[in-house]
Design a protein around this motif. Structure first.
Motif, mmCIF file in Angstrom:
data_model
loop_
_atom_site.group_PDB
_atom_site.id
_atom_site.type_symbol
_atom_site.label_atom_id
_atom_site.label_comp_id
_atom_site.label_asym_id
_atom_site.label_seq_id
_atom_site.Cartn_x
_atom_site.Cartn_y
_atom_site.Cartn_z
ATOM 1 N N PHE A 23 0.823 -1.204 0.000
ATOM 2 C CA PHE A 23 0.000 0.000 0.000
ATOM 3 C C PHE A 23 0.861 1.259 0.000
ATOM 4 C CE2 PHE A 23 -2.255 3.330 2.381
ATOM 5 C CZ PHE A 23 -3.341 3.508 1.548
ATOM 6 N N LEU A 24 1.945 1.235 0.772
ATOM 7 C CA LEU A 24 2.843 2.388 0.855
ATOM 8 C C LEU A 24 3.783 2.495 -0.345
ATOM 9 C CD1 LEU A 24 3.836 2.288 4.634
ATOM 10 C CD2 LEU A 24 2.202 3.808 3.499
ATOM 11 N N GLY A 25 3.855 1.442 -1.159
ATOM 12 C CA GLY A 25 4.742 1.448 -2.313
ATOM 13 C C GLY A 25 6.145 0.989 -1.998
ATOM 14 N N ILE A 26 6.360 0.457 -0.807
ATOM 15 C CA ILE A 26 7.680 -0.037 -0.413
ATOM 16 C C ILE A 26 7.970 -1.375 -1.077
ATOM 17 C CG2 ILE A 26 9.066 -0.815 1.553
ATOM 18 C CD1 ILE A 26 7.412 1.147 3.275
ATOM 19 N N ALA A 27 6.929 -2.197 -1.233
ATOM 20 C CA ALA A 27 7.083 -3.531 -1.830
ATOM 21 C C ALA A 27 6.119 -3.669 -2.994
ATOM 22 C CB ALA A 27 6.798 -4.603 -0.781
ATOM 23 N N LYS A 28 6.439 -4.579 -3.890
ATOM 24 C CA LYS A 28 5.559 -4.879 -5.019
ATOM 25 C C LYS A 28 5.012 -6.283 -4.845
ATOM 26 C CE LYS A 28 7.703 -1.879 -8.329
ATOM 27 N NZ LYS A 28 6.742 -0.914 -8.717
ATOM 28 N N PRO A 29 3.768 -6.533 -5.308
ATOM 29 C CA PRO A 29 3.218 -7.885 -5.192
ATOM 30 C C PRO A 29 4.056 -8.868 -6.009
ATOM 31 C CG PRO A 29 1.622 -6.385 -6.215
ATOM 32 C CD PRO A 29 2.851 -5.609 -5.909
ATOM 33 N N LYS A 30 4.178 -10.087 -5.512
ATOM 34 C CA LYS A 30 4.949 -11.108 -6.221
ATOM 35 C C LYS A 30 4.293 -11.450 -7.554
ATOM 36 C CE LYS A 30 6.954 -13.306 -2.141
ATOM 37 N NZ LYS A 30 7.164 -12.104 -1.458
ATOM 38 N N ARG A 31 2.963 -11.393 -7.584
ATOM 39 C CA ARG A 31 2.211 -11.682 -8.799
ATOM 40 C C ARG A 31 0.967 -10.809 -8.800
ATOM 41 N NH1 ARG A 31 -0.339 -17.526 -9.927
ATOM 42 N NH2 ARG A 31 -2.149 -16.655 -10.930
ATOM 43 N N GLU A 32 0.764 -10.092 -9.897
ATOM 44 C CA GLU A 32 -0.394 -9.210 -9.991
ATOM 45 C C GLU A 32 -1.499 -9.937 -10.750
ATOM 46 O OE1 GLU A 32 -1.027 -4.758 -11.571
ATOM 47 O OE2 GLU A 32 0.840 -5.188 -10.535
ATOM 48 N N ILE A 33 -2.680 -10.007 -10.165
ATOM 49 C CA ILE A 33 -3.808 -10.712 -10.759
ATOM 50 C C ILE A 33 -4.948 -9.718 -10.975
ATOM 51 C CG2 ILE A 33 -5.518 -12.536 -10.426
ATOM 52 C CD1 ILE A 33 -3.530 -13.961 -8.652
ATOM 53 N N PHE A 34 -5.551 -9.808 -12.137
ATOM 54 C CA PHE A 34 -6.693 -8.965 -12.465
ATOM 55 C C PHE A 34 -7.939 -9.830 -12.529
ATOM 56 C CE2 PHE A 34 -2.926 -6.989 -14.257
ATOM 57 C CZ PHE A 34 -3.023 -5.709 -13.741
ATOM 58 N N ILE A 35 -9.107 -9.217 -12.403
ATOM 59 C CA ILE A 35 -10.365 -9.953 -12.398
ATOM 60 C C ILE A 35 -10.564 -10.700 -13.719
ATOM 61 C CG2 ILE A 35 -11.793 -8.031 -13.192
ATOM 62 C CD1 ILE A 35 -12.770 -10.641 -10.538
ATOM 63 N N GLU A 36 -10.065 -10.144 -14.825
ATOM 64 C CA GLU A 36 -10.191 -10.801 -16.127
ATOM 65 C C GLU A 36 -9.420 -12.120 -16.171
ATOM 66 O OE1 GLU A 36 -9.275 -7.513 -15.891
ATOM 67 O OE2 GLU A 36 -11.200 -6.650 -16.476
ATOM 68 N N ASP A 37 -8.388 -12.247 -15.361
ATOM 69 C CA ASP A 37 -7.622 -13.498 -15.294
ATOM 70 C C ASP A 37 -8.445 -14.603 -14.619
ATOM 71 O OD1 ASP A 37 -5.493 -12.129 -16.408
ATOM 72 O OD2 ASP A 37 -4.594 -11.675 -14.456
ATOM 73 N N ILE A 38 -9.352 -14.211 -13.751
ATOM 74 C CA ILE A 38 -10.142 -15.181 -12.992
ATOM 75 C C ILE A 38 -11.463 -15.475 -13.687
ATOM 76 C CG2 ILE A 38 -11.282 -15.597 -10.773
ATOM 77 C CD1 ILE A 38 -9.132 -13.685 -9.573
ATOM 78 N N ILE A 39 -12.139 -14.423 -14.131
ATOM 79 C CA ILE A 39 -13.432 -14.587 -14.812
ATOM 80 C C ILE A 39 -13.247 -14.156 -16.262
ATOM 81 C CG2 ILE A 39 -15.850 -13.879 -14.880
ATOM 82 C CD1 ILE A 39 -15.563 -13.190 -11.881
ATOM 83 N N PRO A 40 -13.253 -15.110 -17.204
ATOM 84 C CA PRO A 40 -13.047 -14.757 -18.607
ATOM 85 C C PRO A 40 -14.210 -13.930 -19.147
ATOM 86 C CG PRO A 40 -13.419 -17.117 -18.352
ATOM 87 C CD PRO A 40 -13.409 -16.517 -16.985
ATOM 88 N N GLU A 41 -13.916 -13.131 -20.181
ATOM 89 C CA GLU A 41 -14.950 -12.295 -20.792
ATOM 90 C C GLU A 41 -15.984 -13.159 -21.508
ATOM 91 O OE1 GLU A 41 -13.655 -8.930 -23.116
ATOM 92 O OE2 GLU A 41 -11.719 -8.987 -22.082
ATOM 93 N N GLY A 42 -17.196 -12.649 -21.607
ATOM 94 C CA GLY A 42 -18.240 -13.347 -22.343
ATOM 95 C C GLY A 42 -19.096 -14.269 -21.501
ATOM 96 N N ILE A 43 -18.891 -14.280 -20.212
ATOM 97 C CA ILE A 43 -19.725 -15.153 -19.370
ATOM 98 C C ILE A 43 -20.891 -14.365 -18.855
ATOM 99 C CG2 ILE A 43 -19.839 -16.450 -17.228
ATOM 100 C CD1 ILE A 43 -17.097 -17.447 -17.708
#
Length: 53
Positions: A33-53
């Motif tokens: 949150f403070l910008g000191i660290a970066k997430p190891k893996r960034e995940i977006f909602i499109e990665d979990i729920i594909p388009e067109g559903i």
């Protein structure tokens, strides 16, 4: 204790009762949150729920 009370602003009693793994997870999120660290893996909602559903 320092991280929980000073950085995460939790009462000392709550820090003592929080499992260490959960406390470290909260600390990692706080650093991201403070910008000191970066997430190891960034995940977006499109990665979990594909388009067109």
């Amino acid at each position: 204790m320092y991280i929980g009370v000073t950085q995460l602003r939790k009462p000392e009693e709550e820090v003592l009762l929080t499992p260490l793994g959960e406390l470290m997870d909260q600390w990692e999120l706080h650093k991201q949150f403070l910008g000191i660290a970066k997430p190891k893996r960034e995940i977006f909602i499109e990665d979990i729920i594909p388009e067109g559903i």
